[in-house]
Write an enzyme that holds these catalytic residues in place. Structure first.
Site, PDB file in Angstrom:
ATOM      1  N   HIS A  38       0.868  -1.029   0.307  1.00 13.32           N
ATOM      2  CA  HIS A  38       0.271   0.060   0.405  1.00 13.32           C
ATOM      3  C   HIS A  38       0.919   1.033  -0.101  1.00 13.32           C
ATOM      4  O   HIS A  38       1.734   1.735   0.460  1.00 13.32           O
ATOM      5  CB  HIS A  38      -0.805  -0.270   1.091  1.00 13.32           C
ATOM      6  CG  HIS A  38      -0.527   0.855   3.113  1.00 13.32           C
ATOM      7  ND1 HIS A  38      -0.197   1.095   3.240  1.00 13.32           N
ATOM      8  CD2 HIS A  38      -0.038  -1.074   3.477  1.00 13.32           C
ATOM      9  CE1 HIS A  38       0.579   0.845   4.610  1.00 13.32           C
ATOM     10  NE2 HIS A  38       0.186  -0.129   4.544  1.00 13.32           N
ATOM     11  N   ASP A  68       0.273   4.254   1.437  1.00 14.03           N
ATOM     12  CA  ASP A  68      -0.766   5.519   1.885  1.00 14.03           C
ATOM     13  C   ASP A  68       0.425   5.544   3.144  1.00 14.03           C
ATOM     14  O   ASP A  68       1.106   3.939   3.450  1.00 14.03           O
ATOM     15  CB  ASP A  68      -2.339   5.665   2.037  1.00 14.03           C
ATOM     16  CG  ASP A  68      -2.381   3.975   2.786  1.00 14.03           C
ATOM     17  OD1 ASP A  68      -2.064   3.088   2.563  1.00 14.03           O
ATOM     18  OD2 ASP A  68      -3.450   4.529   3.860  1.00 14.03           O
ATOM     19  N   ASP A 104       6.649   1.522   6.967  1.00 15.23           N
ATOM     20  CA  ASP A 104       4.887   0.994   6.493  1.00 15.23           C
ATOM     21  C   ASP A 104       4.107   1.647   5.550  1.00 15.23           C
ATOM     22  O   ASP A 104       2.887   2.697   5.813  1.00 15.23           O
ATOM     23  CB  ASP A 104       4.082   0.963   8.088  1.00 15.23           C
ATOM     24  CG  ASP A 104       2.229  -0.027   7.865  1.00 15.23           C
ATOM     25  OD1 ASP A 104       2.893  -0.071   6.446  1.00 15.23           O
ATOM     26  OD2 ASP A 104       1.888  -0.009   8.803  1.00 15.23           O
ATOM     27  N   GLU A 113      -4.890   1.659   3.358  1.00  9.74           N
ATOM     28  CA  GLU A 113      -5.193   0.694   3.693  1.00  9.74           C
ATOM     29  C   GLU A 113      -4.862   0.954   5.300  1.00  9.74           C
ATOM     30  O   GLU A 113      -5.518   0.116   5.814  1.00  9.74           O
ATOM     31  CB  GLU A 113      -3.780  -0.191   3.418  1.00  9.74           C
ATOM     32  CG  GLU A 113      -3.326  -1.977   4.131  1.00  9.74           C
ATOM     33  CD  GLU A 113      -2.941  -1.574   5.738  1.00  9.74           C
ATOM     34  OE1 GLU A 113      -2.727  -2.569   5.791  1.00  9.74           O
ATOM     35  OE2 GLU A 113      -2.438  -0.732   5.721  1.00  9.74           O
ATOM     36  N   GLU A 114      -4.635   1.787   5.518  1.00 11.94           N
ATOM     37  CA  GLU A 114      -4.021   2.386   7.094  1.00 11.94           C
ATOM     38  C   GLU A 114      -5.334   2.595   7.343  1.00 11.94           C
ATOM     39  O   GLU A 114      -6.127   3.302   8.853  1.00 11.94           O
ATOM     40  CB  GLU A 114      -3.218   3.634   7.113  1.00 11.94           C
ATOM     41  CG  GLU A 114      -1.944   2.768   6.721  1.00 11.94           C
ATOM     42  CD  GLU A 114      -1.134   1.991   7.726  1.00 11.94           C
ATOM     43  OE1 GLU A 114      -2.049   1.779   8.698  1.00 11.94           O
ATOM     44  OE2 GLU A 114       0.552   2.439   7.493  1.00 11.94           O
ATOM     45  N   ASP A 135       5.055  -6.679   3.053  1.00 12.53           N
ATOM     46  CA  ASP A 135       3.898  -5.649   4.798  1.00 12.53           C
ATOM     47  C   ASP A 135       3.687  -5.821   5.904  1.00 12.53           C
ATOM     48  O   ASP A 135       3.781  -4.898   7.035  1.00 12.53           O
ATOM     49  CB  ASP A 135       2.324  -4.929   4.948  1.00 12.53           C
ATOM     50  CG  ASP A 135       2.094  -3.667   5.098  1.00 12.53           C
ATOM     51  OD1 ASP A 135       3.142  -3.160   5.462  1.00 12.53           O
ATOM     52  OD2 ASP A 135       0.296  -3.695   4.887  1.00 12.53           O
ATOM     53  N   HIS A 195       4.375   3.848  12.560  1.00 14.13           N
ATOM     54  CA  HIS A 195       3.359   4.283  12.831  1.00 14.13           C
ATOM     55  C   HIS A 195       3.706   5.900  13.402  1.00 14.13           C
ATOM     56  O   HIS A 195       3.193   6.697  14.119  1.00 14.13           O
ATOM     57  CB  HIS A 195       2.268   4.130  13.408  1.00 14.13           C
ATOM     58  CG  HIS A 195       0.909   3.560  12.596  1.00 14.13           C
ATOM     59  ND1 HIS A 195      -0.007   2.666  12.600  1.00 14.13           N
ATOM     60  CD2 HIS A 195       1.882   2.762  11.041  1.00 14.13           C
ATOM     61  CE1 HIS A 195      -0.449   1.921  12.051  1.00 14.13           C
ATOM     62  NE2 HIS A 195       0.698   2.532  10.651  1.00 14.13           N
TER      63      HIS A 195
END
Length: 418
Positions: A86, A88, A149, A183-184, A206, A389
């Site tokens: 992903h 994002d 990520d 995705e997040e 991922d 994150h």
């Protein structure tokens, strides 16, 4: 194939450092797909780079999905496999103006990030740093997340695509590439076109620690609780006002303190987790995520939460509530156990890349969770990032290179075993 392990002309680190500088933060408040138009800035670049490699069908659709095919170079009939990541980054921490920093030849020291010296990646707090002595670590500068990520996964798939196009001696069937938005925020495959993709099996890139492959996630529901209070002018409120805000606060305070929370659980233990609260005297809304590796346990967690709400409301005459459960995703192991070859090849590819393969469960979910239940069985291979994150996020250059090597072995093994 021994030749694969001799490849040294990786571009994954350079790609990764370019990609993370493009802000792709997703927006949970936006109803659009993608949720933020800026995600397409990276996706457009990926299409351009894929076309430059000679992958002629690379395209970006209106919803922010990138599709591409590396054509088969074998006479064998090989299952069509897909690699997915992903674009994002999480809205939990800013992804704007990311400044990647390479810390070469890491020696086990604490890493102080230069733009905010209070942000320190401490050796003792990050056990996986013990595996990184002598390697090169990439971090952000201290004011943003890094974006490993999942731009590590994106860069790995892109470099593997380049190498597969460059080295026809690596035999493989048709290889599909899929890059997703959002995705997040749990919408990563909302508008994916699986017929267009045309793959039989897939792997998300991922995961975290080098050598790991994950075939099990949480099962997940969302719960929205609406509290309806009674609003009265506060000067005349005695025995009349019923504050939805106070009810909401008491519900939060009544949650279990020593179990069923992210702070008190580990491994395969589930939880009830409040993620949002808003309101007025008249109406308050609480949002929860419910997680457990055993799908059947979700209902009991939700019943416990509902009991808490009803018990609190007994003390607030006239208040009412609504309790809305929304299915989010399910444990992909329920599907993957039906297709053991996918994991067998993933494990063998990791071993061929020179790593010890480790099968893991995720205390979370991936695009692969939903893809598996949509008809595309899809475990999750390591991408090498850590501390996702947040400002302490980091990734190892050498671990990303091992992920590229693993992708090449996965592609080759499906052909070899066809």
């Amino acid at each position: 194939m021994n030749f694969i392990n001799k490849i040294t002309d990786f571009t994954v680190s350079e790609r990764f450092q370019r990609y993370v500088q493009i802000d792709t933060e997703s927006d949970p408040k936006s109803p659009t797909c993608p949720s933020s138009e800026k995600q397409k800035n990276l996706s457009k670049l990926l299409v351009e780079e894929l076309l430059e490699m000679g992958i002629s069908d690379a395209e970006l659709d209106e919803n922010g999905y990138v599709y591409a095919t590396i054509p088969s170079n074998t006479e064998k009939q090989v299952p069509v496999i897909c690699f997915c990541s992903h674009v994002d980054t999480s809205p939990d921490c800013s992804g704007k103006d990311v400044k990647p920093i390479v810390h070469s030849n890491y020696r086990g020291q604490n890493i102080v990030l230069p733009e905010d010296s209070s942000v320190v990646i401490r050796f003792d707090d990050h056990p996986d740093l013990a595996d990184q002595i002598g390697k090169d670590i990439i971090t952000a500068s201290g004011t943003t997340l890094l974006g490993a990520d999942d731009k590590a996964g994106v860069a790995e798939i892109m470099d593997a695509a380049r190498l597969l196009m460059k080295h026809p001696e690596i035999k493989h069937g048709d290889i599909k590439i899929l890059f997703t938005p959002d995705e997040e925020i749990g919408r990563g495959v909302d508008k994916v076109n699986l017929n267009k993709l045309g793959a039989e099996f897939a792997y998300t890139m991922d995961g975290e620690k080098a050598g790991t492959i994950e075939d099990e996630t949480f099962s997940a529901d969302g719960v929205k609780i609406i509290i309806n209070g009674i609003s009265v002018h506060p000067g005349f409120a005695k025995d009349k006002m019923v504050s939805a805000i106070k009810i909401a606060g008491k519900i939060i305070d009544s949650l279990p303190k020593d179990r069923l929370s992210p702070e008190t659980t580990e491994e395969k233990e589930g939880f009830i987790h409040p993620v949002g609260i808003s309101g007025t005297v008249e109406r308050a809304e609480l949002n929860f995520i419910i997680r457990d590796h055993a799908t059947k346990n979700l209902k009991s967690h939700e019943q416990e939460l509902k009991f808490i709400v009803e018990n609190v409301l007994h003390g607030f005459k006239g208040a009412t509530y609504e309790f809305v459960v929304t299915e989010q995703y399910r444990n992909m192991k329920e599907i993957l156990d039906q297709y053991p070859k996918i994991m067998d090849i993933g494990m063998e590819a990791i071993e061929r890349a020179g790593l010890k393969a480790e099968r893991r469960s995720i205390r979370g979910g991936t695009d692969g969770s939903r893809l598996s239940f949509m008809g595309l069985p899809c475990p999750n291979i390591f991408a090498g990032g850590h501390a996702f994150h947040g400002k302490m996020e980091w990734v190892s250059v050498q671990d990303m290179e091992k992920a590229v090597t693993t992708i090449l072995h996965v592609a080759n093994l499906w052909e070899e075993k066809a």
